[in-house]
Design a protein around this motif. Structure first.
Motif, PDB file in Angstrom:
ATOM      1  N   ARG A 154       0.814  -1.219   0.000  1.00 52.05           N
ATOM      2  CA  ARG A 154       0.000   0.000   0.000  1.00 52.05           C
ATOM      3  C   ARG A 154       0.846   1.266   0.000  1.00 52.05           C
ATOM      4  O   ARG A 154       0.412   2.301  -0.495  1.00 52.05           O
ATOM      5  N   LEU A 155       2.046   1.184   0.579  1.00 52.28           N
ATOM      6  CA  LEU A 155       2.875   2.373   0.703  1.00 52.28           C
ATOM      7  C   LEU A 155       3.864   2.537  -0.448  1.00 52.28           C
ATOM      8  O   LEU A 155       4.534   3.569  -0.538  1.00 52.28           O
ATOM      9  N   ARG A 156       3.983   1.526  -1.329  1.00 52.96           N
ATOM     10  CA  ARG A 156       4.950   1.664  -2.414  1.00 52.96           C
ATOM     11  C   ARG A 156       4.572   2.866  -3.280  1.00 52.96           C
ATOM     12  O   ARG A 156       3.395   3.126  -3.527  1.00 52.96           O
ATOM     13  N   GLY A 157       5.579   3.614  -3.695  1.00 49.67           N
ATOM     14  CA  GLY A 157       5.328   4.830  -4.455  1.00 49.67           C
ATOM     15  C   GLY A 157       4.970   6.010  -3.586  1.00 49.67           C
ATOM     16  O   GLY A 157       4.813   7.133  -4.069  1.00 49.67           O
ATOM     17  N   ASN A 162      10.606 -12.027   3.055  1.00 48.82           N
ATOM     18  CA  ASN A 162      10.888 -13.013   4.091  1.00 48.82           C
ATOM     19  C   ASN A 162      12.367 -13.397   4.129  1.00 48.82           C
ATOM     20  O   ASN A 162      12.823 -14.074   5.035  1.00 48.82           O
ATOM     21  N   ILE A 163      13.122 -12.933   3.161  1.00 53.29           N
ATOM     22  CA  ILE A 163      14.543 -13.254   3.050  1.00 53.29           C
ATOM     23  C   ILE A 163      15.374 -12.475   4.070  1.00 53.29           C
ATOM     24  O   ILE A 163      16.531 -12.768   4.294  1.00 53.29           O
ATOM     25  N   GLY A 164      14.777 -11.476   4.711  1.00 53.11           N
ATOM     26  CA  GLY A 164      15.505 -10.772   5.765  1.00 53.11           C
ATOM     27  C   GLY A 164      15.575  -9.275   5.581  1.00 53.11           C
ATOM     28  O   GLY A 164      15.688  -8.529   6.541  1.00 53.11           O
ATOM     29  N   VAL A 165      15.482  -8.784   4.337  1.00 54.59           N
ATOM     30  CA  VAL A 165      15.453  -7.345   4.093  1.00 54.59           C
ATOM     31  C   VAL A 165      13.996  -6.900   4.114  1.00 54.59           C
ATOM     32  O   VAL A 165      13.162  -7.434   3.404  1.00 54.59           O
ATOM     33  N   SER A 166      13.695  -5.927   4.950  1.00 60.48           N
ATOM     34  CA  SER A 166      12.314  -5.484   5.113  1.00 60.48           C
ATOM     35  C   SER A 166      11.764  -4.909   3.812  1.00 60.48           C
ATOM     36  O   SER A 166      12.391  -4.071   3.167  1.00 60.48           O
ATOM     37  N   LEU A 167      10.580  -5.353   3.440  1.00 58.20           N
ATOM     38  CA  LEU A 167       9.923  -4.796   2.265  1.00 58.20           C
ATOM     39  C   LEU A 167       9.610  -3.322   2.459  1.00 58.20           C
ATOM     40  O   LEU A 167       9.658  -2.530   1.515  1.00 58.20           O
ATOM     41  N   LEU A 168       9.292  -2.942   3.687  1.00 54.45           N
ATOM     42  CA  LEU A 168       9.032  -1.526   3.965  1.00 54.45           C
ATOM     43  C   LEU A 168      10.278  -0.694   3.681  1.00 54.45           C
ATOM     44  O   LEU A 168      10.194   0.388   3.099  1.00 54.45           O
ATOM     45  N   ASP A 169      11.434  -1.214   4.096  1.00 54.42           N
ATOM     46  CA  ASP A 169      12.681  -0.497   3.812  1.00 54.42           C
ATOM     47  C   ASP A 169      12.908  -0.406   2.309  1.00 54.42           C
ATOM     48  O   ASP A 169      13.389   0.610   1.799  1.00 54.42           O
ATOM     49  N   ALA A 170      12.562  -1.463   1.590  1.00 56.45           N
ATOM     50  CA  ALA A 170      12.785  -1.479   0.145  1.00 56.45           C
ATOM     51  C   ALA A 170      11.902  -0.466  -0.574  1.00 56.45           C
ATOM     52  O   ALA A 170      12.349   0.217  -1.493  1.00 56.45           O
ATOM     53  N   VAL A 171      10.649  -0.360  -0.159  1.00 58.12           N
ATOM     54  CA  VAL A 171       9.729   0.529  -0.884  1.00 58.12           C
ATOM     55  C   VAL A 171       9.799   1.971  -0.403  1.00 58.12           C
ATOM     56  O   VAL A 171       9.413   2.889  -1.141  1.00 58.12           O
ATOM     57  N   LEU A 172      10.290   2.194   0.820  1.00 58.35           N
ATOM     58  CA  LEU A 172      10.325   3.557   1.355  1.00 58.35           C
ATOM     59  C   LEU A 172      11.731   4.125   1.478  1.00 58.35           C
ATOM     60  O   LEU A 172      11.893   5.304   1.796  1.00 58.35           O
ATOM     61  N   GLY A 173      12.755   3.301   1.240  1.00 65.10           N
ATOM     62  CA  GLY A 173      14.133   3.755   1.408  1.00 65.10           C
ATOM     63  C   GLY A 173      14.607   4.660   0.287  1.00 65.10           C
ATOM     64  O   GLY A 173      13.864   5.006  -0.639  1.00 65.10           O
ATOM     65  N   GLU A 174      15.873   5.024   0.365  1.00 68.69           N
ATOM     66  CA  GLU A 174      16.454   5.959  -0.597  1.00 68.69           C
ATOM     67  C   GLU A 174      16.747   5.313  -1.946  1.00 68.69           C
ATOM     68  O   GLU A 174      16.785   5.991  -2.975  1.00 68.69           O
ATOM     69  N   ALA A 213      12.827  -8.668  -6.266  1.00 67.40           N
ATOM     70  CA  ALA A 213      12.685 -10.119  -6.119  1.00 67.40           C
ATOM     71  C   ALA A 213      12.207 -10.370  -4.694  1.00 67.40           C
ATOM     72  O   ALA A 213      12.930 -10.109  -3.741  1.00 67.40           O
ATOM     73  N   VAL A 214      10.984 -10.866  -4.546  1.00 68.93           N
ATOM     74  CA  VAL A 214      10.302 -10.866  -3.249  1.00 68.93           C
ATOM     75  C   VAL A 214      10.008 -12.285  -2.770  1.00 68.93           C
ATOM     76  O   VAL A 214       9.291 -13.039  -3.431  1.00 68.93           O
TER      77      VAL A 214
END
Length: 480
Positions: free
Chosen positions: A111-114, A155-167, A174-175
């Motif tokens: 929901r937060l991507r973009g 689920n691999i360890g890197v937060s999806l939230l960090d991926a979509v909201l990071g710099e 690849a999810v």
């Protein structure tokens, strides 16, 4: 909601309850708070670590309730949960009764991507009982070889939230998605997705095999280009048939045999594509050699084919598939060769925490001294033992539920010698390796593939694998 459409929510003043402090809960709470939501975090535990985490969130202006994850806070309009919280918890039953939606961290990320004003990267999603992490990392390696900005996330360890909201900006993600995460992700719509396999696992959480499969199948909902399934596992194709996908989305199979049209497979040691070619009735595109896959065990070749299918669905050229597979190195404790001692190979597959993963591991070797046991998680072992019996030189058992495996061996492989270590301390691994070495003959493989979880003896499967590797290396030093 279409796969490229970004959902906007006015978070200002919205009362959101975040269930669980941890790797997903804290980033979710912070992201929601930064967008103006009134966040209350509830957590079952009330230990020193939880209190420290709570203090940090409270300093930012959030409310935290420790030791009470069962009660729905008043005025809650949305619950965002850590993926591991079971659906039958009183908090969620109360939410359902009050008509309050429940999202997981994956749903929130979707929901937060973009939301940061950047283009939203498409998701290539992978789920299945086994092989998810390896396949996602293979996929990321292939995408990188194609020159795409990507990351292995979820689920691999890197937060999806960090991926979509990071710099960082990405062309594609690849999810890796677990059944837990998919259960709580009602509006997720991937570009393309794969279900690698289905076998009984986490049934205590889902309640039944049917519910578990249905949650896995959610990954196909709304796919736009490809639903990738395992030809050898008809249940995965059934999930494709049941999915509501975008017009034009195709079913793409992968197989260790020769592929038919709209499939990827293997011909004479070559990974070939008969799905993403101009004339799939008559043409096949060479992608890579089996020897480009590390390690080239059958189930790992299947992982490579699934990763290749998703990459090809995204438009990646064949050369990048080959280069990405050549560059890939598997994670620790996944069919990891530790040492050769006296012409006996020692292999660490501590990640094989269920029977399905162990079946694939045992199939990779001809003559095996098998080290197994731990927490069975409700599993039965008759089918596993029956399939592997001819490959077993001997078995060394340890851990809390080792008797279940011993009973299956007695029924289906009574001629195979079994060493039953009546101990569950961490030092048992050294004895297990020593006893396995006594059973092994030149040309054999001593294989740690426990078919069980590790928590009866070790913190996690990593620690179990490290204990095995340490014991093997100590033995190698002694024999040097």
């Amino acid at each position: 909601m279409g796969s490229q459409e970004v959902s906007t929510v006015d978070w200002q003043g919205k009362h959101v309850t975040v269930a669980g402090l941890g790797v997903s809960g804290i980033p979710a709470a912070r992201a929601l708070h930064e967008r103006g939501a009134l966040v209350t975090v509830v957590n079952d535990g009330d230990d020193e670590r939880a209190r420290a985490q709570a203090a940090e969130l409270e300093a930012l202006g959030m409310t935290v309730r420790l030791g009470d994850g069962a009660t729905l806070p008043p005025s809650t309009e949305l619950v965002v949960t850590a993926p591991g919280w079971q659906p039958d918890k009183p908090l969620f039953l109360a939410a359902a009764e009050a008509g309050v939606p429940v999202w997981g961290d994956v749903e929130l990320a979707w929901r937060l991507r973009g939301d940061n004003g950047r283009k939203s990267a498409p998701w290539l999603a992978v789920t299945g009982t086994n092989g998810k992490t390896t396949t996602v990392r293979m996929l990321a390696s292939i995408l990188e070889a194609a020159g795409l900005r990507t990351a292995a996330v979820g689920n691999i360890g890197v937060s999806l939230l960090d991926a979509v909201l990071g710099e960082s900006e990405y062309d594609v993600l690849a999810v890796e998605l677990s059944s837990y995460q998919l259960h709580w992700a009602p509006s997720l719509r991937a570009h393309s997705a794969a279900v690698l396999n289905l076998a009984p696992d986490h049934l205590d959480w889902h309640g039944s095999m049917e519910a578990y499969a249905a949650d896995k199948g959610r990954v196909y909902e709304g796919n736009t280009v490809a639903c990738v399934y395992n030809v050898a596992d008809p249940a995965t194709e059934d999930l494709v048939r049941e999915a509501d996908v975008e017009e034009g989305c195709r079913a793409i199979g992968f197989t260790l045999g020769a592929p038919g049209p709209s499939q990827l497979g293997v011909v004479d040691g070559i990974l070939v594509d008969r799905a993403f070619v101009a004339n799939r009735q008559k043409q096949a595109q060479e992608l890579a050699e089996v020897t480009d896959v590390n390690p080239p065990a059958p189930h790992n070749i299947a992982n490579a084919l699934a990763a290749a299918a998703l990459a090809r669905a995204f438009g990646v050229e064949p050369a990048a598939v080959r280069d990405g597979l050549r560059a890939f190195r598997p994670d620790a404790h996944r069919i990891e060769h530790v040492a050769d001692i006296g012409e006996v190979a020692y292999v660490d597959d501590s990640k094989a925490t269920n029977t399905h993963a162990t079946e694939a591991s045992l199939a990779a070797y001809e003559s095996i001294v098998w080290i197994a046991g731990g927490l069975a998680k409700g599993a039965t072992f008759d089918e596993l033992v029956t399939g592997a019996a001819k490959r077993l030189r001997g078995v060394v058992l340890m851990g809390a539920d080792r008797a279940l495996i011993h009973e299956a061996l007695t029924r289906h492989a009574p001629e195979v010698p079994v060493v039953d270590l009546d101990r569950t301390d961490t030092g048992a691994m050294s004895e297990a390796v020593a006893r396995a070495a006594e059973l092994a003959r030149p040309g054999d493989t001593v294989l740690l593939a426990p078919a069980c979880a590790s928590m009866d003896m070790f913190t996690n499967y990593n620690k179990r694998g490290e204990a095995f590797a340490d014991a093997v290396r100590a033995r190698a030093d002694e024999s040097a």
